[in-house]
Motif scaffolding. Sequence first.
Motif, PDB file in Angstrom:
ATOM      1  N   VAL A 143      30.098  25.831  44.035  1.00 21.22           N
ATOM      2  CA  VAL A 143      31.611  25.657  43.495  1.00 21.22           C
ATOM      3  C   VAL A 143      32.304  25.005  44.401  1.00 21.22           C
ATOM      4  N   LEU A 146      32.190  21.546  44.551  1.00 21.58           N
ATOM      5  CA  LEU A 146      32.189  20.647  43.289  1.00 21.58           C
ATOM      6  C   LEU A 146      33.569  19.709  43.452  1.00 21.58           C
ATOM      7  N   LEU A 150      37.017  20.365  38.653  1.00 19.44           N
ATOM      8  CA  LEU A 150      36.183  21.182  37.811  1.00 19.44           C
ATOM      9  C   LEU A 150      36.164  22.443  38.491  1.00 19.44           C
ATOM     10  N   ARG A 151      36.647  22.762  39.572  1.00 17.74           N
ATOM     11  CA  ARG A 151      36.618  24.210  40.423  1.00 17.74           C
ATOM     12  C   ARG A 151      37.106  25.472  39.435  1.00 17.74           C
ATOM     13  N   THR A 154      34.954  26.195  36.403  1.00 20.51           N
ATOM     14  CA  THR A 154      33.908  26.910  36.785  1.00 20.51           C
ATOM     15  C   THR A 154      33.671  28.203  37.330  1.00 20.51           C
ATOM     16  N   SER A 158      32.302  31.517  35.884  1.00 20.10           N
ATOM     17  CA  SER A 158      31.515  32.454  36.488  1.00 20.10           C
ATOM     18  C   SER A 158      31.990  33.854  36.737  1.00 20.10           C
TER      19      SER A 158
END
Length: 345
Positions: A143, A146, A150-151, A154, A158
């Motif tokens: 992550v 990334l 997109l973090r 994500t 998660s």
Amino acid sequence: MPHRAFFAFLMPSLLAMVLFILLPLISVGYQSLFSPPRDIEVLSEICSTNFLTGVRSCEQTVTIEKVEGPNIFRGLDFFCGRSVLACGELATGWSQKKGGVGEYWSKVVLNLPLYKAMAFTMFYTLITTPFIIVLGLVVALVVDNLWRPLRGPTIFASLLPFIVTPLVGSLVLFWMTDNTGGLLYTLTNTLAFWADDFSLRASPQATWSVIAVYGIWHVTPFAFVVFYAGLQTVSQDQLEAAMIDGAPRFDRLRYVILPHLMPLITFVLLIHIMDAFRVLEPIFGFQAAANAQSVSYLIYEHLVLQADKRYGSAAATSVLTVVMVFILLLPVLIRTWRDFRVAAR
């Protein structure tokens, strides 16, 4: 910081620890050594005679009378009882054993409640701990590298396993492995072509494995969040210096990132070992009590499921659980203390 200000900040935390940790531990220790007086069974008999036939009949009833009085010192009676350490059963089994130590372990020791529960609890702790640390670190590194837009999504995805309540998550797992069309049941029966009706709840080995996999899935996001927060504090100057010196990615991870995250790895290790000994909800939700019983489930059984409440046995089991957790944490605590002393010099 002045001592007065330091203690002013510290006192609320110390007071909460004394009220909610120390005093309950003292109470549990006391209850493991003392117990109220035992109730008395009173047998009463009522007789009557039929005047027409002259037949005399009697009816016996047993009533329980509670005995009031001070608690009685039991010593180690609760600890050596069959529900806890089972000292007598172990000695008898050893004297009557016909095979080797392995047979004695499997047929005598693992058939006793506490040792059976300890076997599953230790299996769950030792299997899940390394997977949680490694997977949490891998997810955090992925992550962190990334593309920035997109973090956020994500991280949110998660964290979903950790947000789900353990009981709800284990119920979902139970439905997925149900033999009336559960997804995992259908999938495993498709893959396990050698078995006609392969169920993940049919044997202790399969049940233990499923609960361990669920524990890894549920707790890994916690390790990920801790490690990801730690990665944000890694010195960029050190990383850039390592890159200029030609250090490959693996060496930067080994010599820069991991030493920086080591206190957080120790923290996650301590928290999970203590938390693993409390595993209870997956056993209920997965309805796995027939194949898997943890120490927490054993205490619950003494306090709730037994018709005669075994408060002394539950207290003795709790004391032994605290001792076992402390033994597992002792190497980590010693290493942490040594690192602290080295850093303080």
